[in-house]
Design a protein around this motif. Structure first.
Motif, mmCIF file in Angstrom:
data_model
loop_
_atom_site.group_PDB
_atom_site.id
_atom_site.type_symbol
_atom_site.label_atom_id
_atom_site.label_comp_id
_atom_site.label_asym_id
_atom_site.label_seq_id
_atom_site.Cartn_x
_atom_site.Cartn_y
_atom_site.Cartn_z
ATOM 1 N N CYS A 75 -2.232 66.504 54.789
ATOM 2 C CA CYS A 75 -2.782 64.778 54.632
ATOM 3 C C CYS A 75 -2.744 65.009 52.698
ATOM 4 O O CYS A 75 -3.271 63.951 51.942
ATOM 5 C CB CYS A 75 -3.974 64.308 54.948
ATOM 6 N N ALA A 76 -2.492 66.141 52.301
ATOM 7 C CA ALA A 76 -2.886 65.942 51.151
ATOM 8 C C ALA A 76 -1.827 64.966 50.154
ATOM 9 O O ALA A 76 -2.122 64.904 49.317
ATOM 10 C CB ALA A 76 -2.202 68.258 50.168
ATOM 11 N N PRO A 77 0.087 64.707 50.574
ATOM 12 C CA PRO A 77 0.131 64.355 49.770
ATOM 13 C C PRO A 77 -0.001 63.094 49.522
ATOM 14 O O PRO A 77 -0.611 61.992 48.772
ATOM 15 C CB PRO A 77 1.980 64.587 50.451
ATOM 16 N N ALA A 78 -1.037 62.650 50.716
ATOM 17 C CA ALA A 78 -1.580 60.585 50.949
ATOM 18 C C ALA A 78 -2.676 60.611 49.956
ATOM 19 O O ALA A 78 -2.772 60.485 49.552
ATOM 20 C CB ALA A 78 -1.661 60.766 52.263
ATOM 21 N N LEU A 79 -3.491 62.100 50.327
ATOM 22 C CA LEU A 79 -4.961 62.318 49.682
ATOM 23 C C LEU A 79 -4.402 61.790 47.307
ATOM 24 O O LEU A 79 -5.523 61.694 46.883
ATOM 25 C CB LEU A 79 -5.158 63.470 49.949
ATOM 26 N N ALA A 80 -3.095 62.713 47.145
ATOM 27 C CA ALA A 80 -2.966 63.143 45.840
ATOM 28 C C ALA A 80 -2.787 61.399 45.419
ATOM 29 O O ALA A 80 -2.346 61.056 44.429
ATOM 30 C CB ALA A 80 -1.825 63.881 45.857
ATOM 31 N N ALA A 81 -1.813 60.863 45.920
ATOM 32 C CA ALA A 81 -1.411 59.715 45.736
ATOM 33 C C ALA A 81 -2.187 59.103 45.974
ATOM 34 O O ALA A 81 -2.319 57.266 45.055
ATOM 35 C CB ALA A 81 0.289 59.211 46.616
#
Length: 295
Positions: free
Chosen positions: A91-97
Motif C-alpha cells: 500500500c506504499a503508493p496509496a499511503l504516500a498519496a
C-alpha cells in the motif's frame, strides 16, 4: 467524523473496535480471507458496523485503496514476515498519496531481547533474539520512516503477553491445557486486551509519535498466574514441571529464553493511560466474574 482503518482484524484490534468512541463514525478493517471478510461484513463486529475487506498482504484492491484514501487513523495489527511489513509493501503508493492523521503500529516487547531479569524502557537498545522479533523491529523502523517522510505521527506500541476474555489462564485450566512450567528467576509482563485498546485510542487522540511500552505493573513468574487462577476456580493447580522436562516447542522455548521486566512509566506519563487491569490478579478476578473458567 473519523474514519478508522484497521489492517488485521484480530483479537487486539477487535478490542479497539469494542472500545471505539462515538466520534469514530466509520470503521474499515481487513482479514486475509475473502470468505471471512464477507462473513464479518454481514453482521456487527463488537456491536459496531465494520466494513471488512480481504487483504492477503500482496495486493491492494480498489476498495482498500479507497479506504486508505479516506482514513483519518490507521491501526496496523497485521504481522510482518521475512519479506517485510505487508501493508508498507502493498500500500506504499496509496499511503504516500493520502497520508492519514495518525498511525498506530502494534509491535512487541520481544524486540528488547533477553535482559536477565533486568528492567527495560523505551530508551533501551533493542536486541531481538528471535527472527519474529527482528521482523517486528524492522517493521517498526519502516513505519517510523514513513511517518518522518510524510509528517504523520506514528505511535509504536510494544505489547507484552496479551490476554483477556476467552484467552487466559482460567480458560486454559478449564480446557485442561494449563501447565505450570518452572524456570527459576523467570518472569513475564502481561497486558489485558482492553488496556491495549485504551493505549491505541489514547495514541490516536493525542497524535502520539514514538515508542511506548504497553504492559502491566507487575512482571511475575508464569506459574504464579496458573496457581492463582486455580485458586479462583477452586481446583487443584497442575503439577510443577521443570523447564528442562517441559518438552516445549522451539517457539515455546524461545519465550523462556528471554527474561526482562518492562517499564510502563511512559504509557502512564505521556499517554495518561490508567490501566483497567494493572496486574494479573485483579484481571483474573474480573474475568472469573465474567464467566471465564466455568465448566
Amino acid at each position: 467524523m473519523t474514519h478508522l482503518l484497521i489492517f488485521g482484524l484480530g483479537y487486539s484490534s477487535r478490542a479497539v473496535v469494542r472500545a471505539a468512541p462515538p466520534g469514530i463514525t466509520r470503521i474499515t478493517a481487513t482479514v486475509r480471507s475473502p470468505d471471512r471478510a464477507a462473513e464479518l461484513s454481514s453482521a456487527p463486529v463488537e456491536g459496531r458496523a465494520v466494513t471488512v475487506l480481504p487483504f492477503d498482504g500482496t495486493a491492494m484492491s480498489e476498495q482498500l485503496a479507497g479506504a486508505v484514501a479516506t482514513a483519518d487513523h490507521i491501526l496496523v495489527s497485521a504481522p510482518p514476515d521475512t519479506s517485510g511489513d505487508p501493508v508498507l509493501k502493498a500500500c506504499a503508493p496509496a499511503l504516500a498519496a493520502h497520508p492519514p492523521k495518525a498511525v498506530v503500529y502494534l509491535s512487541t516487547v520481544g524486540v528488547y531481547g533477553d535482559h536477565a531479569g533486568g528492567w527495560v524502557d523505551e530508551t533501551t537498545e533493542p536486541r531481538p533474539a528471535s527472527p519474529r522479533s527482528f521482523e517486528r523491529l524492522e517493521a517498526e523502523r519502516g513505519w517510523q520512516a514513513y511517518g518522518a517522510a510524510h509528517g504523520v505521527p506514528v505511535a509504536v506500541l510494544r505489547l507484552s503477553g496479551i490476554y483477556g476474555p476467552g484467552q487466559n489462564a482460567l480458560v486454559n485450566l478449564a480446557r485442561g491445557t494449563a501447565r505450570r512450567i518452572i524456570k527459576p528467576g523467570q518472569v513475564f509482563n502481561r497486558i489485558h486486551v482492553d488496556d491495549i485498546a485504551q493505549a491505541v485510542l489514547a495514541s490516536f487522540a493525542r497524535g502520539h509519535d514514538g515508542i511506548v511500552n504497553v504492559t502491566d505493573d507487575e512482571p511475575s513468574p508464569p506459574q504464579d498466574v496458573i496457581t492463582y487462577a486455580a485458586e479462583l476456580m477452586g481446583v487443584p493447580a497442575p503439577p510443577e514441571i521443570p523447564f528442562e522436562e517441559s518438552g516445549l516447542s522451539p517457539m515455546g522455548r524461545s519465550f523462556y529464553g528471554e527474561c526482562k521486566r518492562v517499564s510502563n512509566m511512559k504509557l502512564k506519563g505521556e499517554l495518561f493511560v490508567k490501566l483497567l487491569h494493572p496486574n494479573f490478579k485483579s484481571a483474573l478476578r474480573a474475568l472469573a466474574a465474567g464467566g471465564d473458567g466455568r465448566r
